[in-house]
Structure formats: structure tokens, C-alpha cells
Design an enzyme around this catalytic site. Sequence first.
Site, mmCIF file in Angstrom:
data_model
loop_
_atom_site.group_PDB
_atom_site.id
_atom_site.type_symbol
_atom_site.label_atom_id
_atom_site.label_comp_id
_atom_site.label_asym_id
_atom_site.label_seq_id
_atom_site.Cartn_x
_atom_site.Cartn_y
_atom_site.Cartn_z
ATOM 1 N N ASP A 128 0.843 -1.195 0.000
ATOM 2 C CA ASP A 128 0.000 0.000 0.000
ATOM 3 C C ASP A 128 0.886 1.256 0.000
ATOM 4 O OD1 ASP A 128 -1.804 2.036 0.586
ATOM 5 O OD2 ASP A 128 -3.004 0.757 1.911
ATOM 6 N N THR A 202 2.844 -11.079 -9.575
ATOM 7 C CA THR A 202 1.925 -11.202 -8.437
ATOM 8 C C THR A 202 0.506 -10.931 -8.949
ATOM 9 O OG1 THR A 202 1.831 -8.881 -7.756
ATOM 10 C CG2 THR A 202 3.760 -10.143 -7.038
ATOM 11 N N GLU A 203 -0.480 -11.134 -8.086
ATOM 12 C CA GLU A 203 -1.870 -10.878 -8.497
ATOM 13 C C GLU A 203 -2.068 -9.395 -8.820
ATOM 14 O OE1 GLU A 203 -1.106 -13.961 -5.967
ATOM 15 O OE2 GLU A 203 -1.747 -12.183 -4.885
HETATM 16 C C1 LIG Z 1 -1.705 -4.467 -2.088
HETATM 17 S S1 LIG Z 1 -1.743 -6.118 -1.597
HETATM 18 C C2 LIG Z 1 -0.469 -6.879 -2.564
HETATM 19 C C3 LIG Z 1 -0.556 -8.378 -2.529
HETATM 20 C C4 LIG Z 1 0.535 -9.095 -3.321
HETATM 21 N N1 LIG Z 1 1.843 -8.787 -2.782
HETATM 22 C C5 LIG Z 1 0.476 -8.726 -4.776
HETATM 23 O O1 LIG Z 1 1.384 -8.021 -5.269
HETATM 24 O O2 LIG Z 1 -0.474 -9.146 -5.458
HETATM 25 C C6 LIG Z 1 -0.983 -6.023 -0.012
HETATM 26 C C7 LIG Z 1 -1.131 -7.306 0.795
HETATM 27 O O3 LIG Z 1 -0.396 -7.167 1.988
HETATM 28 C C8 LIG Z 1 -1.182 -7.589 3.074
HETATM 29 N N2 LIG Z 1 -0.721 -6.771 4.199
HETATM 30 C C9 LIG Z 1 -0.937 -5.448 4.375
HETATM 31 N N3 LIG Z 1 -0.316 -5.011 5.464
HETATM 32 C C10 LIG Z 1 0.337 -6.080 5.992
HETATM 33 C C11 LIG Z 1 1.148 -6.266 7.135
HETATM 34 N N4 LIG Z 1 1.411 -5.271 7.942
HETATM 35 N N5 LIG Z 1 1.655 -7.493 7.375
HETATM 36 C C12 LIG Z 1 1.369 -8.538 6.539
HETATM 37 N N6 LIG Z 1 0.613 -8.414 5.430
HETATM 38 C C13 LIG Z 1 0.089 -7.204 5.173
HETATM 39 C C14 LIG Z 1 -2.614 -7.345 2.677
HETATM 40 O O4 LIG Z 1 -3.523 -8.183 3.349
HETATM 41 C C15 LIG Z 1 -2.558 -7.616 1.189
HETATM 42 O O5 LIG Z 1 -2.835 -8.970 0.874
#
Ligand SMILES: C[S@@+](CC[C@H](N)C(=O)[O-])C[C@H]1O[C@@H](n2cnc3c(N)ncnc32)[C@H](O)[C@@H]1O
Length: 229
Positions: A128, A202-203
Amino acid sequence: MWENFFDKPKKNYNPYMGKMKEFPKYIQWDKKEMNLKKGNWNEFFENSNEIYLEIGSGQGNFTVGNAQRHRDRNFIGIELKFKRLYMSAQKANKRSLKNITFIRRWGQEILEFIGEEEITGLYINFPDPWDGNEKNRIINDKLFYETLSKILKDNGKLFFKTDHDGYYNDVLELMKRIEGFKVVYNTNDLHNDPLGKDNIKTEFEELFTRKGITTKYIEICKEKTLDKK
Ligand SMILES: C[S@@+](CC[C@H](N)C(=O)[O-])C[C@H]1O[C@@H](n2cnc3c(N)ncnc32)[C@H](O)[C@@H]1O
């Protein structure tokens, strides 16, 4: 099971929370058990191979793809969302992978369950960007000085992919003042870069690519500590 995730019992639970039990080998959620593995993850994998982490592993495509490609490495995906963990475990199980596990944990708690110099590489893919609230980003001074300086081996790496120009430029700028780490590779269009041919999407990367947004990539290396005996 709820005690691992919430302070008090709730009326309704996400059904995927219980479903995670279908894959005890591939999903871990018990904090105490996880913390006992600190410094001993190689015992869990029953080999002495190098260990790679992914924070925010989503639905697991990247880390499952990596584990499938590199059978001589171990992979730990860290993710918060129950359904995404369940989907990741399904993929690992379908491929009968022995070198991968997923854990339900906040990435920021990493020092509680990963030991000193236990990790060869950390992947952070499409985190994010916290537009307008950049102080919340996972890639910051603290990540390097408090976390990576401890858990990464010498010459270990952080691999970062993003769709976000601001995040990409800010990390490059940040690295100018971070000591003990250096950028060893970066590109603002990974898919049209020679390195792109080995890239596992990645997705989120699939989604952004379909929208015509390029993938930015930075590889950062931990330099060998000079004052080490
Ligand atoms: C924007 S998505 C990206 C997912 C994947 N890396 C991709 O590129 O498709 C961010 C992911 O990180 C997870 N996430 C966010 N903050 C996190 C944290 N502090 N620790 C572990 N996972 C986290 C969220 O649940 C989400 O699945």
C-alpha cells in the site's frame, strides 16, 4: 483459535479462519509456536537451505511460483487476510511443495519470530503506497535499521516491486541516506527490462499490467558489516 487474532471473542468469524486448519503444514497462526521457531526455521523445513520471506504475500502466486522454481530454497509468506492465506495454501498443497509455508502475522512483528541473519532475501510486492499518509509505508528507515540490519544475512537483499511512481522514487531517495545498504538494481519498467524475463507476476501486478501500468523494481543489498569478527 480466535485468541490468536482478536482480544475478545466475536459473534461472527470469517469462515476462512476455521478453514485454515485444513492445511496445518502450509498455514501457521499460533503466535507462541511461531515465536519458538525464531532462529530455527531450518529445523521446520528439515534442511539447511536459504530462507526467503515475502511480506504481504496476498493470494500466494509469487511465493508459490518461487518455491516451485527454486526447490533448493525455503519460502515463508506473511499475510493477514484469512482467505488469501487459504488460497495460498491450496496452491502450495496442489503442487505438493515442501519448501513453503504461510503465516498469519503482521509484517511489523517480524523480529518476534525471525532470528538474526536467518534470512537471505525479503520480497515486498505492491505494498500500500499510503497516498497522503506516507509515514505508514512499510518501507522506511525503521525497516532497514531495526529489522533488515538484524534478520538479513550479509549480502542479503530486499526486492521491491510497485506500480506507484511516487513510492518507487521515494525509496530510491531514501536509499541515499540509509547506511549499510545499497541499491544494486532498479528499473521503472521491469517487464521491458532484461531482468523481466525471469519475473514471476503477483496478483496485483497482473491487474496493473492489464491496465497498462508499468511495474517498477528496486533491488537493495545489505553490505557486509565491516566491524564483524
Ligand atoms: C496491495 S496487496 C499486494 C498483494 C501481493 N503482494 C500482490 O502483489 O499481489 C498487499 C497485501 O499485503 C497484506 N498486508 C498489508 N499489510 C500487511 C502487514 N502489515 N503485514 C502482513 N501483510 C500485510 C494485505 O492483506 C494484502 O494482501
